[in-house]
Design an enzyme around this catalytic site. Structure first.
Site: not given
Length: 434
Positions: A60, A150, A303
């Site tokens: 985001l 990530d 993703d």
């Protein structure tokens, strides 16, 4: 809307036509002959109903990257894709490695178009050297249950072991970006034929598969839960198969783009197709589809990686990796697995709502059956050909890899606890919460 809504002719999980009565944010009744004279009747003939989708892997960009995406814009895109909840990755600026940042993300999501479950970083600043405040983030108001660096692999084995131990103690799951950085120095495209043709550094499958194997062994020893992000190779599928056969608590996700697109697209030189891990060979794509249908891969995760134009328009090696995915994920899964009859709609609900919700620790609220007493969080899907146009995206960014491509299914209405969060065709004509 206190009188409620009566969705008529809808097909829960793609089954026979039913009526779903929604009142006060919950499903009041489901059945062939359900009726309520006071309810607003909505013609949903032959629309497929699934529980609202849950995405385990969304970027985001807030805080720090609001030029590419915000919580508000990203959740609007998520709702348009049929999502009721997304896990927001921790690689923000500042990194979500503390109570303050994860609570900032949670606060920004108040009243958003879908629920936002902030992920916490595994290591401070994603630096891979010292553990972040795992216990603090888990105990915070954000109630973090997914921890991930990530974009970067937790490469140090002893640190990974300690992270698994701490995350297990708070009832969480470690979501690993499986990439041995020593094997991917400068890597740009899938290793082998494409690397040879483009003369760009190759990204070997072993970089992914070796980390998954190591982490499965570590998780088994620590009694911890491991989740593998964006699996991309046939070999990785076999490692997961081996681990699951031995009862190791490992789950895995695959992205829509790894289910549809192949590494030949790198030959175009268009950085829209640059992604981490890279697009793989057709045989990898086929293996990923089979693994998702079998349940060896547990979830589809987007993703979703929005980038401003300036970050995606440089030549390939200078462009940022990543693609948008929230608004097209369900369409891709329908195209690659439902239309080919490899999976049914109940399987789609399992891989895109039920299992992701449980992995994220949100199974009490999301991924629930479409039955009496459950939250009215659902998505209605229409079979109607449509074409992807980046300009139509609700994201702030436009790095959509499917521009001009036609799909046969799309979400047309999304509800979160009875609140209409997306209504593509105006089915409800402005009807408010139920």
């Amino acid at each position: 809307m206190r009188s409620g809504l009566l969705l008529e002719g809808v097909r829960p999980l793609g089954g026979p036509r039913q009526r779903i009565l929604i009142k006060e944010g919950r499903i009041a009744e489901v059945g062939e002959h359900v009726g309520d004279r006071a309810a607003v009747r909505v013609d949903c003939t032959d629309l497929v109903a699934l529980p609202a989708l849950v995405d385990l892997h969304t970027h985001l960009r807030q805080p720090g990257g609001e030029h590419a995406e915000t919580v508000a814009s990203g959740t609007r895109a998520a709702a348009a894709g049929g999502y009721g909840a997304v896990v927001a990755m921790a690689n923000t600026d500042p990194v979500a490695d503390s109570v303050a940042v994860v609570e900032e993300v949670a606060h920004a999501a108040a009243g958003a178009a879908c629920a936002v479950l902030p992920a916490g970083a595994v290591t401070r600043g994603l630096g891979g050297e010292a553990l972040a405040d795992i216990r603090g983030m888990a105990a915070s108001r954000a109630a973090v249950r997914v921890f991930s660096d990530d974009g970067r692999c937790v490469h140090h084995s002893a640190l990974m072991r300690d992270a698994l131990r701490q995350i297990a103690a708070v009832g969480g799951v470690l979501a690993q970006h499986a990439e041995d950085p020593l094997l991917t120095v400068g890597a740009q495209v899938n290793d082998g034929r494409i690397a040879d043709l483009t003369r760009l550094p190759g990204w070997p499958a072993a970089a992914e598969e070796s980390i998954i194997a190591r982490d499965c062994v570590l998780a088994a020893h620590e009694g911890a839960r491991l989740h593998v992000c964006h699996v991309s190779t046939a070999g990785a599928v076999e490692v997961l198969r081996w681990a699951k056969a031995r009862g190791i608590a490992v789950t895995a996700e695959v992205t829509p783009h790894h289910l549809l697109l192949t590494d030949d697209l790198a030959l175009t030189g268009d950085p829209l197709y640059k992604v981490n891990p890279p697009l793989r060979a057709p045989e990898d794509v086929a293996a990923l589809r089979r693994a998702l249908a079998e349940g060896i891969i547990d979830a589809v995760a987007t993703d979703h990686a929005p980038h401003a134009a300036a970050d995606k328009t440089p030549p390939w090696c200078g462009a940022r990796p990543g693609m948008l995915g929230l608004e097209t994920a369900l369409a891709v899964v329908a195209e690659t697995l439902v239309e080919t009859e490899a999976m049914g709609w109940a399987d789609v609900a399992d891989r895109m709502a039920v299992r992701p919700a449980h992995i994220a620790g949100a199974g009490r609220r999301f991924g629930r059956p479409l039955q009496r007493g459950e939250p009215a969080s659902l998505v209605l899907i229409q079979r109607l050909p449509w074409q992807v146009r980046p300009a139509d995206s609700l994201s702030l960014s436009r790095n959509v890899p499917y521009s001009g491509r036609s799909f046969t299914h799309r979400p047309v209405l999304t509800m979160l606890d009875g609140r209409i969060t997306h209504d593509h065709h105006g089915l409800l004509n402005g009807a408010g919460p139920t």
